[in-house]
Structures are given as C-alpha cells and as structure tokens.
Design an enzyme around this catalytic site. Structure first.
Site, PDB file in Angstrom:
ATOM      1  N   VAL A 144      98.059  24.900  86.101  1.00  0.00           N
ATOM      2  CA  VAL A 144      96.937  25.598  85.400  1.00  0.00           C
ATOM      3  C   VAL A 144      95.669  25.322  86.028  1.00  0.00           C
ATOM      4  CG1 VAL A 144      96.096  26.070  83.259  1.00  0.00           C
ATOM      5  CG2 VAL A 144      98.357  25.587  83.498  1.00  0.00           C
ATOM      6  N   GLY A 165      92.459  17.472  85.981  1.00  0.00           N
ATOM      7  CA  GLY A 165      93.999  17.892  86.220  1.00  0.00           C
ATOM      8  C   GLY A 165      93.918  19.136  87.163  1.00  0.00           C
ATOM      9  N   GLY A 171      96.691  20.550  88.583  1.00  0.00           N
ATOM     10  CA  GLY A 171      98.187  21.100  88.671  1.00  0.00           C
ATOM     11  C   GLY A 171      98.385  22.393  88.472  1.00  0.00           C
ATOM     12  N   LYS A 201     109.464  22.537  70.201  1.00  0.00           N
ATOM     13  CA  LYS A 201     108.960  21.729  71.678  1.00  0.00           C
ATOM     14  C   LYS A 201     110.167  21.213  71.725  1.00  0.00           C
ATOM     15  CE  LYS A 201     105.597  21.740  74.848  1.00  0.00           C
ATOM     16  NZ  LYS A 201     104.619  22.715  75.041  1.00  0.00           N
TER      17      LYS A 201
HETATM   18  P1  NAI Z   1     100.987  19.994  85.615  1.00  0.00           P
HETATM   19  O1  NAI Z   1     102.066  19.005  85.671  1.00  0.00           O
HETATM   20  O2  NAI Z   1     101.210  21.097  86.909  1.00  0.00           O
HETATM   21  O3  NAI Z   1      99.482  19.509  86.053  1.00  0.00           O
HETATM   22  C1  NAI Z   1      98.981  18.473  85.456  1.00  0.00           C
HETATM   23  C2  NAI Z   1      98.273  17.763  86.370  1.00  0.00           C
HETATM   24  O4  NAI Z   1      97.217  16.670  85.926  1.00  0.00           O
HETATM   25  C3  NAI Z   1      98.904  16.943  87.560  1.00  0.00           C
HETATM   26  O5  NAI Z   1      98.269  17.400  88.866  1.00  0.00           O
HETATM   27  C4  NAI Z   1      98.559  15.471  87.545  1.00  0.00           C
HETATM   28  O6  NAI Z   1      98.677  14.760  88.414  1.00  0.00           O
HETATM   29  C5  NAI Z   1      97.359  15.713  86.607  1.00  0.00           C
HETATM   30  N1  NAI Z   1      96.798  14.641  85.613  1.00  0.00           N
HETATM   31  C6  NAI Z   1      97.703  13.624  84.962  1.00  0.00           C
HETATM   32  N2  NAI Z   1      96.974  12.869  84.323  1.00  0.00           N
HETATM   33  C7  NAI Z   1      95.730  12.884  84.770  1.00  0.00           C
HETATM   34  C8  NAI Z   1      94.610  12.131  84.543  1.00  0.00           C
HETATM   35  N3  NAI Z   1      94.523  11.031  83.507  1.00  0.00           N
HETATM   36  N4  NAI Z   1      93.568  12.493  84.993  1.00  0.00           N
HETATM   37  C9  NAI Z   1      93.350  13.430  86.282  1.00  0.00           C
HETATM   38  N5  NAI Z   1      94.401  14.289  86.589  1.00  0.00           N
HETATM   39  C10 NAI Z   1      95.911  13.931  85.738  1.00  0.00           C
HETATM   40  O7  NAI Z   1     100.927  20.802  84.311  1.00  0.00           O
HETATM   41  P2  NAI Z   1     100.197  21.944  84.011  1.00  0.00           P
HETATM   42  O8  NAI Z   1     101.272  23.018  83.843  1.00  0.00           O
HETATM   43  O9  NAI Z   1      99.127  22.521  84.981  1.00  0.00           O
HETATM   44  O10 NAI Z   1      99.771  21.864  82.397  1.00  0.00           O
HETATM   45  C11 NAI Z   1      98.457  21.181  82.348  1.00  0.00           C
HETATM   46  C12 NAI Z   1      98.163  20.932  80.817  1.00  0.00           C
HETATM   47  O11 NAI Z   1      98.063  22.439  80.302  1.00  0.00           O
HETATM   48  C13 NAI Z   1      99.174  20.352  80.157  1.00  0.00           C
HETATM   49  O12 NAI Z   1      98.689  19.510  78.901  1.00  0.00           O
HETATM   50  C14 NAI Z   1      99.918  21.389  79.423  1.00  0.00           C
HETATM   51  O13 NAI Z   1     100.790  21.126  78.286  1.00  0.00           O
HETATM   52  C15 NAI Z   1      99.207  22.477  79.062  1.00  0.00           C
HETATM   53  N6  NAI Z   1      99.602  23.875  79.255  1.00  0.00           N
HETATM   54  C16 NAI Z   1     100.103  24.288  80.241  1.00  0.00           C
HETATM   55  C17 NAI Z   1     100.593  25.789  80.281  1.00  0.00           C
HETATM   56  C18 NAI Z   1     101.312  26.478  81.356  1.00  0.00           C
HETATM   57  O14 NAI Z   1     101.373  27.637  81.440  1.00  0.00           O
HETATM   58  N7  NAI Z   1     101.621  25.697  82.376  1.00  0.00           N
HETATM   59  C19 NAI Z   1     100.659  26.484  79.017  1.00  0.00           C
HETATM   60  C20 NAI Z   1      99.893  26.013  78.045  1.00  0.00           C
HETATM   61  C21 NAI Z   1      99.342  24.633  78.018  1.00  0.00           C
END
Ligand code: NAI
Length: 356
Positions: free
Chosen positions: A183, A179, A181, A78
């Site tokens: 995903v 969250g 975002g 990573k």
């Molecule tokens: P992203 O950055 O698009 O979304 C994360 C969301 O969580 C954002 O909207 C943010 O405002 C929100 N957030 C942050 N802290 C928060 C809190 N305390 N309470 C509520 N909302 C909060 O990230 P993404 O890509 O959606 O990934 C989400 C998680 O899934 C991460 O932990 C990432 O490592 C994991 N992941 C993502 C993958 C992918 O394909 N994008 C693959 C495997 C794991």
C-alpha cells in the site's frame, strides 16, 4: 478471551493447530450483526500466543468498524497466523487454514493481509469458498486489494489537504510515508504523480532507496520518519505508531494513512486534537481494499463500480470530519460512535427476528 487485552464483546475466538503443516492460527470474530465477519488473514512472527490473540482481537474489532462505516453487509473478523511458515509447508498450511475457515460455516470470510498474498488465498480456496482476494488469473476477480487501498488513502489525503491545509491539490504538499510495502509503495507513487513532496522510510533500506529513486522522494531512516516536519504523515506500516507521547511530539498538520489501528490508545487521538493535528480515522481511510474484496465475494460488481466506491471514501471522510468538528470531538471517537451505533442497531434487528 474475556480477560485478554483487546477484548471488546467479541462473539468468538477459534484457535487452530494443525501439526501436519505446522499451522498455528487464531480467528477472532468481533461481530456478525451486519453480516458474515469479513477481514484478512495476517502472517506475523509474534512474541507469544497472547500477542497474537491481542492482535486478532484488535484487528477484528477494527474490521467491524471499517465494514460498518463503509456501508458493507459484513461484520468484522480477522485471522492471524503465527509465523514463520517455512516455504515448503506454506501452501499446505494455507489449505489447512482454509479447512478451518470452512468449519466456521460462512460466519467468517477471509482475504489477504500483511505477510499474505493472492497465491496463499488460492491455496485457501482449495478448502473453502469463504475467501476473497484471489488471483485474477484464476477467475478470482480484482486480485490484490492493495492498489484500491492506496487509491482510497489518496482520496482521503486530498480531502484533508483541502480541509486542514486549505489546498486545492497536492502540488507541493509535504507527505511523509512510513512503510513502503504494497500500500505505502503504491501510495507514494500516486502522491508523486500528484506533485506531492515526499519523505519516505521503510524498515528495509533497499526498498526505501528504490522508492526514493523512482519518485524523487527524500529518503530517511525508519526511526526518523515519525519526527520529520511535514504537512501530512501517512502511516502505512503497522499499527500502534501514534502513542500519546508520539502524538505530543509529531511535527505534522494531519495524520492520514493505511495502517490499521494507528492510535495506540484513544487518548492519543485526544492529544492530536488538542494540538490541532487532524486525524483521519484509519478504518475510514483504508476501506478501499475491503471494498474490492467484498465486491469479489458478493459478485456482480465491475472494477468501475469498485473504483467509484473507493472514491466515495473522500466525501465520507469529509462528512465525518465536519461532524466531529461540529461535535467538538476527535474524529476517531466520532467514527467509533457512529460505527458502534450501526452495529448495535443491526444486532437489535437480528435479536428481534430470532425465535424466542
Ligand atoms: P506490507 O507488508 O506490504 O508493507 C508493510 C511495509 O512496512 C513493509 O515494507 C515493511 O518493511 C514496512 N515496515 C514495517 N515496520 C516498519 C517500521 N517500523 N518503519 C518503517 N517501515 C516499516 O503491508 P501492506 O499491505 O502495504 O499494509 C500496510 C498497512 O496497511 C498494514 O497496517 C495493513 O494492515 C494496512 N492495510 C492494508 C490493506 C491492503 O489492502 N493491503 C488494507 C487495509 C489496511
């Protein structure tokens, strides 16, 4: 690195400093026993460099476990970039990051993670071919891996609903999504289509409101989502949300989400088990993205092939949960044991092949 929090026999840590672009990053390679260390690149504002290192160490170990459990010919690595990166220097910084990846000579394969998108990976690809998750328009393949991750989480939620809640489908099942975002947002939409009753929260209230309006979900505050009553909690923000204390208070039947490293400590997994809360190990659940990224990198796989691999997350999780139950162990511990054994066996084979 040896005394750092999160160190777990990692093979190497590389610090990158590129004053011309302001890039400061850490690349942690946990294991290359099963193949090149594959894992995304995160852009985040860390409190200090030690916090960035800890994150890279923990996330790269998780990637080793994830890739081993998904049956991929990859080890775990990573990268984390210490933010912020000003817009005007962003592309150049990602090219510099690509040069650093290239210098690792194929031992590390990068892709996007939190805070990083396909356009950034296109910049990385100007300096190295050890990159995946490129925009489809550049001939890169499947593009953003998030929809595949969301699909895999949905499959995992279906399995847990069947096993833990005795439900044949998700109609009326209450799912709390933390969250929204790439995903979490996609997952919430899939869950709404499947008839689930959603409770949603994001740190960004506008995002929460938009998603709630689009899916009919009940919107709650970011500080409230971990205490709501629901059948399933889906953590899709950042890691470490399930502390021992939180595990003792959750009002849900199961935890199944996308976030990496959801358990703050192994003891939190044991508390969940004691309370009869099913925990679906994050790296088994969220492997959809890496399956897509790996397919792009390895080549020769169609979208349909990847969808079939992602759908197989369901049966894999069902088998794991059954095994954990038979062993009387918590599923996270069982998954760790299986993945570690696979990596150790591959390391042993590699050592036997190496010239004396
Ligand atoms: P992203 O950055 O698009 O979304 C994360 C969301 O969580 C954002 O909207 C943010 O405002 C929100 N957030 C942050 N802290 C928060 C809190 N305390 N309470 C509520 N909302 C909060 O990230 P993404 O890509 O959606 O990934 C989400 C998680 O899934 C991460 O932990 C990432 O490592 C994991 N992941 C993502 C993958 C992918 O394909 N994008 C693959 C495997 C794991």
């Amino acid at each position: 690195m040896f005394d750092s929090t999160g160190f777990d026999g990692h093979e190497s840590v590389t610090w990158i400093n590129d004053p011309a672009t302001g890039l400061r990053a850490v690349v942690a390679l946990h294991s290359t026993a099963l193949g090149p260390a594959a894992g995304g690149c995160r852009l985040w504002q860390y409190e200090d460099a030690a916090a960035a290192l800890t994150d890279a160490l923990r996330l790269s170990r998780g990637m080793s476990m994830k890739n081993a459990m998904a049956g991929l010919p990859f080890g775990g690595g990573k990268a984390v970039i210490l933010g912020p990166l000003p817009d005007e220097r962003r592309a150049a910084a990602f090219v510099a990051f690509g040069r650093a990846v290239e210098e690792l000579g194929g031992r590390y394969v990068t892709a996007e993670d939190v805070g990083v998108g396909t356009a950034d990976m296109a910049a990385v690809a100007r300096a190295t071919r050890h990159v995946s998750g490129l925009p489809p328009e550049g001939g890169g393949g499947l593009g953003d891996p998030s929809p595949f991750t969301a699909r895999g989480v949905l499959r995992a939620i279906e399995v847990v609903a069947r096993r833990a809640l005795n439900r044949g489908d998700l109609d009326g099942v209450r799912v709390a999504v933390q969250g929204l975002g790439q995903v979490g947002g996609a997952l919430a939409r899939l869950l709404a289509e499947a008839g689930a009753r959603l409770i949603v929260a994001d740190r960004d209230p506008d995002r929460t409101a938009r998603l709630a309006a689009a899916t009919g979900a009940r919107a709650v505050g970011a500080e409230e989502i971990l205490s709501v009553k629901a059948d399933i909690l889906a953590p899709c923000a950042l890691g470490g949300v399930i502390t021992e204390e939180r595990a003792a208070r959750l009002d849900v039947g199961a935890v199944v989400g996308a976030a990496n490293n959801q358990l703050a400590t192994p003891a939190a997994g044991a508390v969940l088990r004691e309370r009869g809360i099913v925990y679906a190990p994050d790296y088994v659940v969220n492997a959809g993205g890496i399956l897509a990224v790996a397919a792009d990198y390895l080549g020769g796989r169609t979208r349909e092939d990847v969808i079939a691999q992602v759908d197989a997350i369901g049966p894999r999780l069902a088998e794991l949960l059954a095994r954990a139950e038979a062993e009387g162990a918590d599923p996270a511990a069982t998954a760790d044991r299986l993945a570690t054994a696979r990596i150790a066996a591959a390391g042993q084979r590699r050592a036997e092949r190496a010239p004396a």
